[in-house]
Motif scaffolding. Structure first.
Motif, PDB file in Angstrom:
ATOM      1  N   ARG A  33     -44.800 -15.359 -33.939  1.00 25.83           N
ATOM      2  CA  ARG A  33     -44.874 -16.800 -34.230  1.00 25.83           C
ATOM      3  C   ARG A  33     -44.298 -17.779 -33.222  1.00 25.83           C
ATOM      4  NH1 ARG A  33     -43.158 -17.551 -40.482  1.00 25.83           N
ATOM      5  NH2 ARG A  33     -41.248 -16.621 -39.631  1.00 25.83           N
ATOM      6  N   MET A  34     -43.250 -17.191 -32.252  1.00 23.54           N
ATOM      7  CA  MET A  34     -42.741 -18.030 -31.393  1.00 23.54           C
ATOM      8  C   MET A  34     -43.209 -17.372 -30.154  1.00 23.54           C
ATOM      9  SD  MET A  34     -39.134 -18.853 -32.923  1.00 23.54           S
ATOM     10  CE  MET A  34     -38.679 -20.158 -31.727  1.00 23.54           C
ATOM     11  N   THR A  35     -43.616 -18.349 -29.270  1.00 22.20           N
ATOM     12  CA  THR A  35     -44.149 -17.871 -27.910  1.00 22.20           C
ATOM     13  C   THR A  35     -43.083 -18.285 -26.760  1.00 22.20           C
ATOM     14  OG1 THR A  35     -45.339 -20.080 -27.669  1.00 22.20           O
ATOM     15  CG2 THR A  35     -46.497 -17.895 -28.522  1.00 22.20           C
ATOM     16  N   LYS A  36     -42.093 -19.054 -26.903  1.00 19.83           N
ATOM     17  CA  LYS A  36     -41.282 -19.389 -25.999  1.00 19.83           C
ATOM     18  C   LYS A  36     -39.780 -19.818 -26.573  1.00 19.83           C
ATOM     19  CE  LYS A  36     -42.340 -24.623 -25.649  1.00 19.83           C
ATOM     20  NZ  LYS A  36     -42.754 -25.739 -24.909  1.00 19.83           N
ATOM     21  N   ARG A  37     -38.829 -19.720 -25.783  1.00 20.78           N
ATOM     22  CA  ARG A  37     -37.247 -19.776 -26.360  1.00 20.78           C
ATOM     23  C   ARG A  37     -37.225 -21.256 -26.555  1.00 20.78           C
ATOM     24  NH1 ARG A  37     -33.955 -17.170 -21.935  1.00 20.78           N
ATOM     25  NH2 ARG A  37     -32.346 -16.852 -23.450  1.00 20.78           N
ATOM     26  N   HIS A  38     -36.391 -21.574 -27.708  1.00 23.74           N
ATOM     27  CA  HIS A  38     -36.173 -22.940 -27.924  1.00 23.74           C
ATOM     28  C   HIS A  38     -34.745 -23.312 -27.243  1.00 23.74           C
ATOM     29  CE1 HIS A  38     -35.819 -26.562 -30.155  1.00 23.74           C
ATOM     30  NE2 HIS A  38     -34.917 -26.382 -30.844  1.00 23.74           N
ATOM     31  N   LYS A  39     -34.762 -24.507 -26.512  1.00 25.66           N
ATOM     32  CA  LYS A  39     -33.646 -24.822 -25.656  1.00 25.66           C
ATOM     33  C   LYS A  39     -32.615 -25.651 -26.624  1.00 25.66           C
ATOM     34  CE  LYS A  39     -31.401 -25.780 -21.998  1.00 25.66           C
ATOM     35  NZ  LYS A  39     -30.482 -24.632 -21.338  1.00 25.66           N
ATOM     36  N   VAL A  40     -31.415 -25.079 -26.648  1.00 25.41           N
ATOM     37  CA  VAL A  40     -30.431 -25.807 -27.125  1.00 25.41           C
ATOM     38  C   VAL A  40     -29.181 -25.680 -26.337  1.00 25.41           C
ATOM     39  CG1 VAL A  40     -31.283 -25.688 -29.582  1.00 25.41           C
ATOM     40  CG2 VAL A  40     -30.036 -23.773 -28.731  1.00 25.41           C
ATOM     41  N   MET A  41     -28.105 -26.353 -26.935  1.00 27.18           N
ATOM     42  CA  MET A  41     -26.782 -26.221 -26.080  1.00 27.18           C
ATOM     43  C   MET A  41     -26.048 -24.755 -26.636  1.00 27.18           C
ATOM     44  SD  MET A  41     -23.511 -28.352 -25.280  1.00 27.18           S
ATOM     45  CE  MET A  41     -23.040 -28.517 -27.305  1.00 27.18           C
ATOM     46  N   GLY A  42     -25.986 -24.626 -27.933  1.00 26.77           N
ATOM     47  CA  GLY A  42     -25.526 -23.738 -28.703  1.00 26.77           C
ATOM     48  C   GLY A  42     -26.598 -23.227 -29.603  1.00 26.77           C
ATOM     49  N   PHE A  43     -26.403 -21.842 -29.984  1.00 34.21           N
ATOM     50  CA  PHE A  43     -27.184 -21.317 -31.254  1.00 34.21           C
ATOM     51  C   PHE A  43     -25.938 -20.779 -32.115  1.00 34.21           C
ATOM     52  CE2 PHE A  43     -28.968 -17.942 -33.780  1.00 34.21           C
ATOM     53  CZ  PHE A  43     -29.751 -18.502 -34.471  1.00 34.21           C
ATOM     54  N   VAL A  44     -25.974 -21.114 -33.294  1.00 33.30           N
ATOM     55  CA  VAL A  44     -24.725 -20.717 -34.079  1.00 33.30           C
ATOM     56  C   VAL A  44     -25.608 -19.855 -35.221  1.00 33.30           C
ATOM     57  CG1 VAL A  44     -23.000 -21.241 -35.851  1.00 33.30           C
ATOM     58  CG2 VAL A  44     -23.349 -22.837 -33.566  1.00 33.30           C
ATOM     59  N   SER A  91     -30.033 -20.686 -24.757  1.00 31.54           N
ATOM     60  CA  SER A  91     -29.071 -21.298 -25.109  1.00 31.54           C
ATOM     61  C   SER A  91     -27.702 -21.047 -24.258  1.00 31.54           C
ATOM     62  CB  SER A  91     -28.274 -21.002 -26.665  1.00 31.54           C
ATOM     63  OG  SER A  91     -27.283 -21.469 -26.712  1.00 31.54           O
ATOM     64  N   GLU A  92     -26.878 -22.153 -23.991  1.00 30.40           N
ATOM     65  CA  GLU A  92     -25.638 -21.949 -23.190  1.00 30.40           C
ATOM     66  C   GLU A  92     -24.691 -20.979 -23.729  1.00 30.40           C
ATOM     67  OE1 GLU A  92     -24.042 -25.624 -21.333  1.00 30.40           O
ATOM     68  OE2 GLU A  92     -26.247 -26.390 -21.343  1.00 30.40           O
ATOM     69  N   PHE A  93     -24.452 -21.291 -24.972  1.00 31.88           N
ATOM     70  CA  PHE A  93     -23.641 -20.187 -26.011  1.00 31.88           C
ATOM     71  C   PHE A  93     -24.352 -19.703 -27.060  1.00 31.88           C
ATOM     72  CE2 PHE A  93     -20.429 -22.412 -23.045  1.00 31.88           C
ATOM     73  CZ  PHE A  93     -19.472 -21.322 -22.895  1.00 31.88           C
ATOM     74  N   TYR A  94     -23.607 -18.758 -27.567  1.00 33.29           N
ATOM     75  CA  TYR A  94     -24.073 -17.831 -28.832  1.00 33.29           C
ATOM     76  C   TYR A  94     -23.196 -17.713 -29.570  1.00 33.29           C
ATOM     77  CZ  TYR A  94     -28.401 -17.391 -26.123  1.00 33.29           C
ATOM     78  OH  TYR A  94     -29.771 -17.547 -25.467  1.00 33.29           O
TER      79      TYR A  94
END
Length: 347
Positions: A81-92, A185-188
């Motif tokens: 369902r997702m074709t590209k990575r979603h850009k965020v600063m951090g994923f929690v 993401s920059e951090f996970y």
């Protein structure tokens, strides 16, 4: 012979009265025509308003941990369902389980919004995306209840791995691999569902400039290795560790930079040493890498302060004691939910 007009006496035509079946057929035809008419009008209105269903893509994603040859693993998206990575600063990723319905309810009543628009606003204001992370169960009733909760709140990352406390190290690895595939993401961040979190302050922590691209952020600790099988934190592989644990972050919350997670993603699953405790396991992997340990005590505060990021009942509990109640109590305090942020002295 004189022409004599013929008289035609037409017999009166006899039409049988409409039966109930005939009336029913007429009614169905009229109903179908009216439905077609109203459907056409609704379609024209929808296309004219610019509304698009694609704007409402589900946020919850099911991730399959496929097992490859040689014990390796790959992350695949269920249904692509997702074709590209979603850009965020951090994923929690908020680690949760099937018996934690009450905790999730309390979290959605405090710092984590319960609706998708609220989640979107939180993401836009902090640069952080939040999802509950859970595995699967062989119990059909539990899976059915989870399916309903996913449909209602749409705030989950579902892993195709068995949800068991004894398998937390495996779930944690699956989480980091899945998060990396889904989010640029920059951090996970790995967080538990029994801590009180200030997303705005976590955002400020992750946004700091750092000279080291491989970073491991957490509330660091050392301690003795438990060798007694009767104890909760018993470590069967204690012979490999000695008498004292190496420096590693407490389990309720810690963060890994993108370069660190990329290294984990590149390795085969069966190449990792799995200890009994998840935080020790992650800490052991960090020792094998050229990473910077960033110790921040604001991630393990027992009470809300002007600089606290995560609050939990350290060292009494590995999280909040009685979290369903304590989360709500803390959120009622201005010092927890709405106090301004003061820069911490932690580096």
């Amino acid at each position: 012979m004189p022409y004599s007009p013929k008289s035609f006496h037409s017999r009166p035509s006899h039409h049988p009265p409409l039966t109930r079946r005939s009336w029913f057929l007429v009614f169905c035809v009229l109903l179908g025509l009216s439905g077609f008419l109203f459907g056409s009008i609704a379609l024209l209105r929808t296309s004219g308003s610019g509304y698009a269903c694609k704007d409402f893509k589900p946020r919850s994603v099911s991730v399959v941990w496929e097992r490859g040859r040689g014990g390796g693993g790959e992350i695949g998206l269920d249904g692509d369902r997702m074709t590209k990575r979603h850009k965020v600063m951090g994923f929690v990723g908020i680690q949760t389980g099937f018996d934690s319905v009450g905790r999730r309810r309390s979290l959605r009543s405090t710092w984590m919004p319960s609706d998708r628009l609220g989640l979107q606003r939180l993401e836009e204001s902090t640069g952080l995306a939040f999802r509950f992370v859970i595995g699967r169960s062989s119990d059909r009733s539990k899976m059915s209840a989870l399916k309903k909760e996913v449909a209602q709140f749409d705030d989950f990352l579902l892993l195709d791995i068995e949800e068991q406390y004894s398998k937390l190290p495996y779930k944690t690895l699956a989480f980091f691999k899945a998060a990396y595939e889904l989010f640029d993401s920059e951090f996970y961040v790995k967080a538990d569902d029994d801590i009180y979190l200030r997303p705005d302050r976590l955002s400020l922590l992750l946004a700091k400039e750092r000279s080291h691209t491989q970073t491991y952020i957490g509330c660091m600790k050392k301690g003795r290795v438990f060798t007694d099988p009767k104890l909760k934190w018993y470590e069967p592989l204690s012979d490999l560790l000695g008498n004292e644990y190496f420096l590693h972050a407490y389990g309720p919350i810690y963060a890994l930079s993108a370069d660190v997670v990329a290294s984990l993603v590149a390795l085969r699953n069966n190449s990792f040493r799995m200890f009994s405790n998840e935080d020790v396991t992650i800490g052991a992997w960090m020792l094998a890498m050229n990473i910077n340990h960033e110790n921040n005590r604001a991630l393990c505060e027992p009470e809300c302060t002007p600089s606290s990021i995560a609050v939990w009942d350290i060292p009494k509990c590995s999280g909040l004691c009685n979290p369903e109640k304590r989360l709500l109590e803390l959120h009622q305090k201005e010092s927890c939910s709405s106090s301004p942020t003061v820069e911490s002295d932690e580096e």
